[in-house]
Each structure stands twice: as structure tokens, then as C-alpha cells.
Design a protein around this motif. Structure first.
Motif, PDB file in Angstrom:
ATOM      1  N   MET A 275       0.964  12.694  -8.952  1.00 32.45           N
ATOM      2  CA  MET A 275       1.868  11.713  -8.408  1.00 32.45           C
ATOM      3  C   MET A 275       2.037  10.613  -9.445  1.00 32.45           C
ATOM      4  SD  MET A 275       1.541   9.540  -4.873  1.00 32.45           S
ATOM      5  CE  MET A 275       2.038  10.890  -3.833  1.00 32.45           C
ATOM      6  N   GLY A 276       3.263  10.322  -9.779  1.00 30.70           N
ATOM      7  CA  GLY A 276       3.562   9.353 -10.821  1.00 30.70           C
ATOM      8  C   GLY A 276       3.433   7.909 -10.371  1.00 30.70           C
ATOM      9  N   ALA A 277       3.604   7.000 -11.333  1.00 29.71           N
ATOM     10  CA  ALA A 277       3.410   5.572 -11.117  1.00 29.71           C
ATOM     11  C   ALA A 277       4.348   5.006 -10.052  1.00 29.71           C
ATOM     12  CB  ALA A 277       3.573   4.816 -12.438  1.00 29.71           C
ATOM     13  N   GLN A 278       5.602   5.420 -10.045  1.00 26.60           N
ATOM     14  CA  GLN A 278       6.537   4.876  -9.059  1.00 26.60           C
ATOM     15  C   GLN A 278       6.153   5.297  -7.642  1.00 26.60           C
ATOM     16  OE1 GLN A 278      10.405   6.109 -10.372  1.00 26.60           O
ATOM     17  NE2 GLN A 278      10.673   4.269 -11.636  1.00 26.60           N
ATOM     18  N   ALA A 279       5.726   6.535  -7.476  1.00 24.84           N
ATOM     19  CA  ALA A 279       5.307   7.012  -6.155  1.00 24.84           C
ATOM     20  C   ALA A 279       4.058   6.274  -5.688  1.00 24.84           C
ATOM     21  CB  ALA A 279       5.068   8.518  -6.193  1.00 24.84           C
ATOM     22  N   VAL A 280       3.119   6.027  -6.598  1.00 24.45           N
ATOM     23  CA  VAL A 280       1.904   5.296  -6.242  1.00 24.45           C
ATOM     24  C   VAL A 280       2.257   3.866  -5.843  1.00 24.45           C
ATOM     25  CG1 VAL A 280      -0.293   4.383  -7.115  1.00 24.45           C
ATOM     26  CG2 VAL A 280       0.362   6.750  -7.609  1.00 24.45           C
ATOM     27  N   GLU A 281       3.163   3.233  -6.569  1.00 24.42           N
ATOM     28  CA  GLU A 281       3.580   1.869  -6.225  1.00 24.42           C
ATOM     29  C   GLU A 281       4.246   1.821  -4.845  1.00 24.42           C
ATOM     30  OE1 GLU A 281       2.682  -0.934  -7.627  1.00 24.42           O
ATOM     31  OE2 GLU A 281       1.696   0.066  -9.301  1.00 24.42           O
ATOM     32  N   ARG A 282       4.993   2.859  -4.500  1.00 24.10           N
ATOM     33  CA  ARG A 282       5.597   2.920  -3.158  1.00 24.10           C
ATOM     34  C   ARG A 282       4.514   3.037  -2.089  1.00 24.10           C
ATOM     35  NH1 ARG A 282       9.463   6.048  -5.902  1.00 24.10           N
ATOM     36  NH2 ARG A 282       8.517   7.975  -5.183  1.00 24.10           N
ATOM     37  N   LEU A 283       3.473   3.832  -2.364  1.00 25.85           N
ATOM     38  CA  LEU A 283       2.357   3.938  -1.416  1.00 25.85           C
ATOM     39  C   LEU A 283       1.683   2.584  -1.224  1.00 25.85           C
ATOM     40  CD1 LEU A 283       0.535   7.254  -2.441  1.00 25.85           C
ATOM     41  CD2 LEU A 283       1.983   6.870  -0.439  1.00 25.85           C
ATOM     42  N   ILE A 284       1.488   1.860  -2.311  1.00 24.21           N
ATOM     43  CA  ILE A 284       0.828   0.555  -2.236  1.00 24.21           C
ATOM     44  C   ILE A 284       1.711  -0.445  -1.488  1.00 24.21           C
ATOM     45  CG2 ILE A 284       0.008  -1.405  -3.613  1.00 24.21           C
ATOM     46  CD1 ILE A 284      -1.044   0.711  -5.649  1.00 24.21           C
ATOM     47  N   ALA A 285       3.013  -0.388  -1.702  1.00 27.36           N
ATOM     48  CA  ALA A 285       3.932  -1.272  -0.974  1.00 27.36           C
ATOM     49  C   ALA A 285       3.850  -1.000   0.526  1.00 27.36           C
ATOM     50  CB  ALA A 285       5.364  -1.081  -1.476  1.00 27.36           C
ATOM     51  N   ALA A 286       3.815   0.274   0.901  1.00 27.06           N
ATOM     52  CA  ALA A 286       3.692   0.634   2.319  1.00 27.06           C
ATOM     53  C   ALA A 286       2.337   0.198   2.866  1.00 27.06           C
ATOM     54  CB  ALA A 286       3.891   2.139   2.506  1.00 27.06           C
ATOM     55  N   MET A 287       1.287   0.349   2.072  1.00 26.22           N
ATOM     56  CA  MET A 287      -0.042  -0.104   2.493  1.00 26.22           C
ATOM     57  C   MET A 287      -0.041  -1.599   2.765  1.00 26.22           C
ATOM     58  SD  MET A 287      -2.754   1.793  -0.029  1.00 26.22           S
ATOM     59  CE  MET A 287      -4.140   0.839   0.589  1.00 26.22           C
ATOM     60  N   ALA A 288       0.606  -2.369   1.881  1.00 26.40           N
ATOM     61  CA  ALA A 288       0.645  -3.824   2.045  1.00 26.40           C
ATOM     62  C   ALA A 288       1.318  -4.189   3.361  1.00 26.40           C
ATOM     63  CB  ALA A 288       1.362  -4.468   0.868  1.00 26.40           C
ATOM     64  N   GLU A 289       2.415  -3.530   3.685  1.00 30.73           N
ATOM     65  CA  GLU A 289       3.114  -3.804   4.945  1.00 30.73           C
ATOM     66  C   GLU A 289       2.242  -3.419   6.141  1.00 30.73           C
ATOM     67  OE1 GLU A 289       5.905  -5.567   5.389  1.00 30.73           O
ATOM     68  OE2 GLU A 289       5.706  -5.858   3.217  1.00 30.73           O
ATOM     69  N   ASN A 290       1.605  -2.266   6.072  1.00 31.68           N
ATOM     70  CA  ASN A 290       0.725  -1.824   7.162  1.00 31.68           C
ATOM     71  C   ASN A 290      -0.486  -2.744   7.307  1.00 31.68           C
ATOM     72  OD1 ASN A 290       2.422   0.315   7.762  1.00 31.68           O
ATOM     73  ND2 ASN A 290       1.280   1.765   6.503  1.00 31.68           N
ATOM     74  N   LEU A 291      -0.982  -3.232   6.193  1.00 36.50           N
ATOM     75  CA  LEU A 291      -2.127  -4.145   6.219  1.00 36.50           C
ATOM     76  C   LEU A 291      -1.728  -5.477   6.860  1.00 36.50           C
ATOM     77  CD1 LEU A 291      -5.078  -4.322   5.489  1.00 36.50           C
ATOM     78  CD2 LEU A 291      -4.417  -4.959   3.171  1.00 36.50           C
ATOM     79  N   LYS A 292      -0.537  -5.983   6.539  1.00 33.82           N
ATOM     80  CA  LYS A 292      -0.041  -7.213   7.179  1.00 33.82           C
ATOM     81  C   LYS A 292      -0.004  -7.047   8.692  1.00 33.82           C
ATOM     82  CE  LYS A 292       3.087  -8.798   3.568  1.00 33.82           C
ATOM     83  NZ  LYS A 292       4.508  -8.989   3.209  1.00 33.82           N
ATOM     84  N   VAL A 293       0.538  -5.933   9.154  1.00 31.11           N
ATOM     85  CA  VAL A 293       0.638  -5.664  10.587  1.00 31.11           C
ATOM     86  C   VAL A 293      -0.761  -5.563  11.199  1.00 31.11           C
ATOM     87  CG1 VAL A 293       1.354  -3.944  12.302  1.00 31.11           C
ATOM     88  CG2 VAL A 293       2.910  -4.597  10.445  1.00 31.11           C
TER      89      VAL A 293
ATOM     90  N   THR B  67     -12.162  -4.799   7.158  1.00 31.11           N
ATOM     91  CA  THR B  67     -11.047  -3.869   7.282  1.00 31.11           C
ATOM     92  C   THR B  67     -11.059  -2.997   6.046  1.00 31.11           C
ATOM     93  OG1 THR B  67      -9.707  -5.420   8.560  1.00 31.11           O
ATOM     94  CG2 THR B  67      -8.522  -3.696   7.377  1.00 31.11           C
ATOM     95  N   LEU B  68     -10.994  -1.688   6.230  1.00 27.43           N
ATOM     96  CA  LEU B  68     -11.009  -0.766   5.101  1.00 27.43           C
ATOM     97  C   LEU B  68      -9.599  -0.271   4.803  1.00 27.43           C
ATOM     98  CD1 LEU B  68     -12.504   0.891   2.973  1.00 27.43           C
ATOM     99  CD2 LEU B  68     -12.932   2.628   4.746  1.00 27.43           C
ATOM    100  N   ALA B  69      -9.170  -0.477   3.550  1.00 24.49           N
ATOM    101  CA  ALA B  69      -7.865  -0.002   3.081  1.00 24.49           C
ATOM    102  C   ALA B  69      -8.093   0.913   1.887  1.00 24.49           C
ATOM    103  CB  ALA B  69      -6.979  -1.178   2.687  1.00 24.49           C
ATOM    104  N   VAL B  70      -7.535   2.123   1.946  1.00 27.69           N
ATOM    105  CA  VAL B  70      -7.684   3.086   0.850  1.00 27.69           C
ATOM    106  C   VAL B  70      -6.323   3.664   0.486  1.00 27.69           C
ATOM    107  CG1 VAL B  70     -10.060   3.680   1.472  1.00 27.69           C
ATOM    108  CG2 VAL B  70      -8.181   5.054   2.373  1.00 27.69           C
ATOM    109  N   LEU B  71      -6.156   3.956  -0.784  1.00 24.82           N
ATOM    110  CA  LEU B  71      -4.909   4.564  -1.239  1.00 24.82           C
ATOM    111  C   LEU B  71      -4.797   5.994  -0.730  1.00 24.82           C
ATOM    112  CD1 LEU B  71      -2.337   4.298  -2.961  1.00 24.82           C
ATOM    113  CD2 LEU B  71      -3.696   5.086  -4.921  1.00 24.82           C
ATOM    114  N   VAL B  72      -5.881   6.772  -0.881  1.00 20.35           N
ATOM    115  CA  VAL B  72      -5.892   8.173  -0.456  1.00 20.35           C
ATOM    116  C   VAL B  72      -7.044   8.394   0.511  1.00 20.35           C
ATOM    117  CG1 VAL B  72      -6.090  10.585  -1.182  1.00 20.35           C
ATOM    118  CG2 VAL B  72      -4.919   8.935  -2.662  1.00 20.35           C
TER     119      VAL B  72
END
Length: 167
Positions: free
Chosen positions: A1-19, A120-125
Motif C-alpha cells: 500500500m503506497g503513501a497516498q493510501a496510507v495517508e487516507r487511512l490516517i485521515a479516516a482514523m483521525a476523523e473516527n478518533l475525533k468521534v 484509547t487504542l488507535a492502530v493503523l492496521v
């Protein structure tokens, strides 16, 4: 998985973490990344969330329970927790949740610094193969791998995910 896809995952994680934090009424969370990949992910999450406290980091090398199996990591770094742990809401970040042993070690170290109000535990994978009853509150993706396969986060600047297969 390339850098752009990983950054999209992190962006989604940030939104989910806010919620997740808002649902729990947590407004003053402090973030701690686990060396090395967890710190890389935490740096990006910390920036996206705009947290007030500086980012903390843990090196859990001395807290691991599997030295005889994996050997000592030669590049042991000091942990850096620039805030009080006692009574704080902590967001603990790692790159891959696999067996649960890294998270157990990180929790042991955190509690040596004080008793947090919550963790709170947050993981990329979040991958299969758990050996301990540990579950992520927020994850970027779920991945099922064979026992001989491992996923690795590489390159601090342009994060990529690579699946490695043991011979």
C-alpha cells in the motif's frame, strides 16, 4: 500500500478518533506513540487533531515478554512523556495490532508513570492472530494474514505498508 493510501487511512482514523473521543466526553486527550511505527502514525494523527500537549513516545523494549524469542532490539530509545499520565485520557497509537503483546508492554510502561483516567487504542492496521485479549478502539484497516505473513510500516517520511512472507 503506497503513501497516498496510507495517508487516507490516517485521515479516516483521525476523523473516527475525533468521534470516539467526543462520544466519551474526552476533550483533553494526550497522545503517545509506540516506537517506531506507532510514533510515525501518531505524529500524523496528532497534527490532524491539533492536540494541545506535545506528542509522547514509548520505547517498550524493556517491557516485552518475548526477549528469548525475538532477542533484544539494539536501538533502545528512552521514552518521552512530556505530560503527567496520572488522571489523563491517553490515546495510545501503534502501527500494527497483531498478538497484543506490544500493547500489553506499552500499558505496563504507561502505568509505571501513573494511572491514566482512560486509554484509547488507535492502530493503523488491526490484523488477525491475537494472543491476548486486546482490541483497538480505532483502526485504519482490518487485515487477515496467514501465520507466515507479516505487515510492516516503512519509511518515516512517506509511510507505506508492505506484506512480508517468511520463507
Amino acid at each position: 500500500m503506497g503513501a497516498q493510501a496510507v495517508e487516507r487511512l490516517i485521515a479516516a482514523m483521525a476523523e473516527n478518533l475525533k468521534v470516539h473521543l467526543a462520544e466519551r466526553g474526552i476533550e483533553d486527550a494526550a497522545m503517545v506513540g509506540i516506537h517506531t511505527g506507532g510514533v510515525w502514525v501518531a505524529e500524523r494523527l496528532h497534527r490532524r487533531l491539533g492536540l494541545a500537549d506535545a506528542l509522547g513516545s514509548l520505547d517498550i523494549s524493556f517491557y516485552r515478554d518475548d526477549f528469548t524469542r525475538i532477542g533484544m532490539h539494539p536501538d533502545v530509545r528512552p521514552s518521552n512523556l512530556p505530560f503527567e499520565i496520572e488522571g489523563r485520557h491517553i490515546v495510545l497509537v501503534d502501527d500494527v495490532l497483531y498478538t497484543g503483546r506490544t500493547i500489553r508492554a506499552a500499558l505496563n510502561e504507561l502505568f509505571d508513570y501513573g494511572r491514566p483516567a482512560s486509554v484509547t487504542l488507535a492502530v493503523l492496521v488491526n490484523r488477525n492472530g491475537r494472543e491476548l485479549p486486546v482490541e483497538a478502539d480505532v483502526s485504519g484497516m482490518q487485515l487477515d494474514l496467514m501465520p507466515h505473513e507479516h505487515i510492516k510500516l516503512t519509511d518515516a517520511d512517506d509511510l507505506t505498508l508492505v506484506i512480508q512472507r517468511a520463507p
